[in-house]
Design an enzyme around this catalytic site. Structure first.
Site, PDB file in Angstrom:
ATOM      1  N   SER A  41       3.463  -1.557  10.468  1.00  0.00           N
ATOM      2  CA  SER A  41       4.908  -1.588  10.721  1.00  0.00           C
ATOM      3  C   SER A  41       5.566  -2.930  10.377  1.00  0.00           C
ATOM      4  O   SER A  41       6.494  -3.360  11.051  1.00  0.00           O
ATOM      5  CB  SER A  41       5.207  -1.181  12.167  1.00  0.00           C
ATOM      6  N   LYS A  89       0.116   4.268  -0.410  1.00  0.00           N
ATOM      7  CA  LYS A  89      -0.553   5.492   0.084  1.00  0.00           C
ATOM      8  C   LYS A  89      -0.304   6.639  -0.906  1.00  0.00           C
ATOM      9  O   LYS A  89      -0.193   6.382  -2.093  1.00  0.00           O
ATOM     10  CB  LYS A  89      -0.082   5.807   1.508  1.00  0.00           C
ATOM     11  N   GLY A 125       2.398   2.857  10.577  1.00  0.00           N
ATOM     12  CA  GLY A 125       3.336   3.953  10.345  1.00  0.00           C
ATOM     13  C   GLY A 125       4.103   4.389  11.575  1.00  0.00           C
ATOM     14  O   GLY A 125       4.765   5.432  11.560  1.00  0.00           O
ATOM     15  N   GLU A 170      -6.698   5.204   7.589  1.00  0.00           N
ATOM     16  CA  GLU A 170      -6.524   6.615   7.219  1.00  0.00           C
ATOM     17  C   GLU A 170      -7.793   7.160   6.551  1.00  0.00           C
ATOM     18  O   GLU A 170      -8.138   8.326   6.710  1.00  0.00           O
ATOM     19  CB  GLU A 170      -5.287   6.770   6.326  1.00  0.00           C
ATOM     20  N   GLU A 181      -5.365  -4.327  10.949  1.00  0.00           N
ATOM     21  CA  GLU A 181      -4.328  -3.312  11.090  1.00  0.00           C
ATOM     22  C   GLU A 181      -4.611  -2.480  12.333  1.00  0.00           C
ATOM     23  O   GLU A 181      -5.403  -1.521  12.270  1.00  0.00           O
ATOM     24  CB  GLU A 181      -4.318  -2.391   9.869  1.00  0.00           C
ATOM     25  N   ASN A 201       0.870  -1.178   0.000  1.00  0.00           N
ATOM     26  CA  ASN A 201       0.000   0.000   0.000  1.00  0.00           C
ATOM     27  C   ASN A 201       0.904   1.225   0.000  1.00  0.00           C
ATOM     28  O   ASN A 201       1.464   1.587   1.033  1.00  0.00           O
ATOM     29  CB  ASN A 201      -0.887  -0.028   1.258  1.00  0.00           C
ATOM     30  N   HIS A 253      -9.530   1.614   4.881  1.00  0.00           N
ATOM     31  CA  HIS A 253      -8.231   1.761   5.561  1.00  0.00           C
ATOM     32  C   HIS A 253      -8.371   2.763   6.709  1.00  0.00           C
ATOM     33  O   HIS A 253      -9.166   3.707   6.619  1.00  0.00           O
ATOM     34  CB  HIS A 253      -7.186   2.255   4.554  1.00  0.00           C
TER      35      HIS A 253
HETATM   36  P1  PGA Z   1       2.832   0.759   7.623  1.00  0.00           P
HETATM   37  O1  PGA Z   1       1.372   0.932   6.990  1.00  0.00           O
HETATM   38  O2  PGA Z   1       3.404  -0.514   7.056  1.00  0.00           O
HETATM   39  O3  PGA Z   1       3.588   1.983   7.203  1.00  0.00           O
HETATM   40  O4  PGA Z   1       2.660   0.681   9.093  1.00  0.00           O
HETATM   41  C1  PGA Z   1       0.528  -0.172   6.837  1.00  0.00           C
HETATM   42  C2  PGA Z   1      -0.792   0.238   6.246  1.00  0.00           C
HETATM   43  O5  PGA Z   1      -1.286   1.329   6.570  1.00  0.00           O
HETATM   44  O6  PGA Z   1      -1.383  -0.497   5.439  1.00  0.00           O
END
Ligand code: PGA
Length: 247
Positions: free
Chosen positions: A210, A10, A171, A96, A165, A8, A94
């Site tokens: 992460s 983003k 992140g 976000e 998640e 992903n 997601h």
């Molecule tokens: P990340 O994001 O690997 O940067 O923690 C994962 C995601 O949001 O799908």
């Protein structure tokens, strides 16, 4: 079931950066049939990514969609638009989208239903916030998100994947422990079996938050974890390839 490792990106990478990444990444890809590899770039990169991935066995997905096919919905992208570009997957709900853009369970449900009806595979994202985990609400939050998102399509869970998640792990560089992830994955599996006893084990449950080359194998050694959704560490082709081939 073939395990799924998804990138992903983003809101990262221009068209030229996408070209550069995919050319580099494809050099690392071998035996693409042994696992499902998926890249979800931003909308603006889908066309070029689709051309470059043709014939490689690496799948293409989008990070969001709207549930109507066309019309006066400024700024939105429909499922037929994504399918024509070769997208087989779309990330839905997601964290976000939920927490920065205010998407609620009702909207997420409409998107999941539209994906199932129109034949694109949604990766439904669910997960609790830090304060919810601390208050012991993890299972309740995840259960509510899944029940609402799958409302009306319980019979079709074989056409859906789920990504667990935890919001506090996204992140931040601090993943859930594999044991904590397995606990929630097992809970989700039991819930899916209850919602649709006929289609057991056809929905993959991915872990996200992460994930890095250094910890991917720790997650993937557990049978309850059917794949990974990778943000930050998927932005570098070599790092993503290491994750793809970590198990
Ligand atoms: P990340 O994001 O690997 O940067 O923690 C994962 C995601 O949001 O799908």
């Amino acid at each position: 079931m073939r395990r799924l490792i998804a990138a992903n990106w983003k809101m990262n990478k221009t068209v030229s950066e996408t070209e550069d990444y995919i050319k580099k990444f494809l050099k690392f890809v071998e035996h693409p049939e042994s696992r499902e590899i998926l890249i979800c770039p931003p909308f603006t990169s889908l066309y070029v990514a689709s051309k470059l991935l043709q014939g490689s066995g690496v799948k293409l997905g989008a990070q969001n969609c709207f549930y109507k096919d066309s019309g006066a919905y400024t700024g939105e992208i429909s499922i037929p638009m994504l399918k024509e570009l070769g997208c087989e997957y779309v990330i839905v709900g997601h964290s976000e989208r939920r927490h920065i853009f205010g998407e609620n369970d009702e909207l997420i449900n409409k998107k999941v239903v539209a994906c199932v009806e129109k034949g694109i595979r949604p990766i439904l994202c669910v997960g609790e916030k830090k304060e919810e985990r601390e208050a012991g609400l993890t299972f309740k939050v995840v259960e509510t998100q899944i029940r609402l998102a799958l409302s009306g399509v319980e019979e079709h869970t074989d056409k859906i994947d789920i990504a667990y998640e935890p919001v506090w792990a996204i992140g931040t560089g601090i993943p859930a422990t594999p044991e904590d992830a397995v606990e929630v994955h097992t809970f989700i599996r039991n819930l899916l079996n209850e919602l649709n006893p006929k289609n057991q084990r056809k929905t993959r449950i991915l872990y996200g938050g992460s994930v890095k080359p250094e910890n991917a194998a720790e997650f993937m050694k557990h049978e309850a974890i059917n794949g990974l959704l990778v943000g930050t560490a998927s932005l570098d082709p070599e790092s993503f390839a290491k994750i793809v081939y970590s198990f």
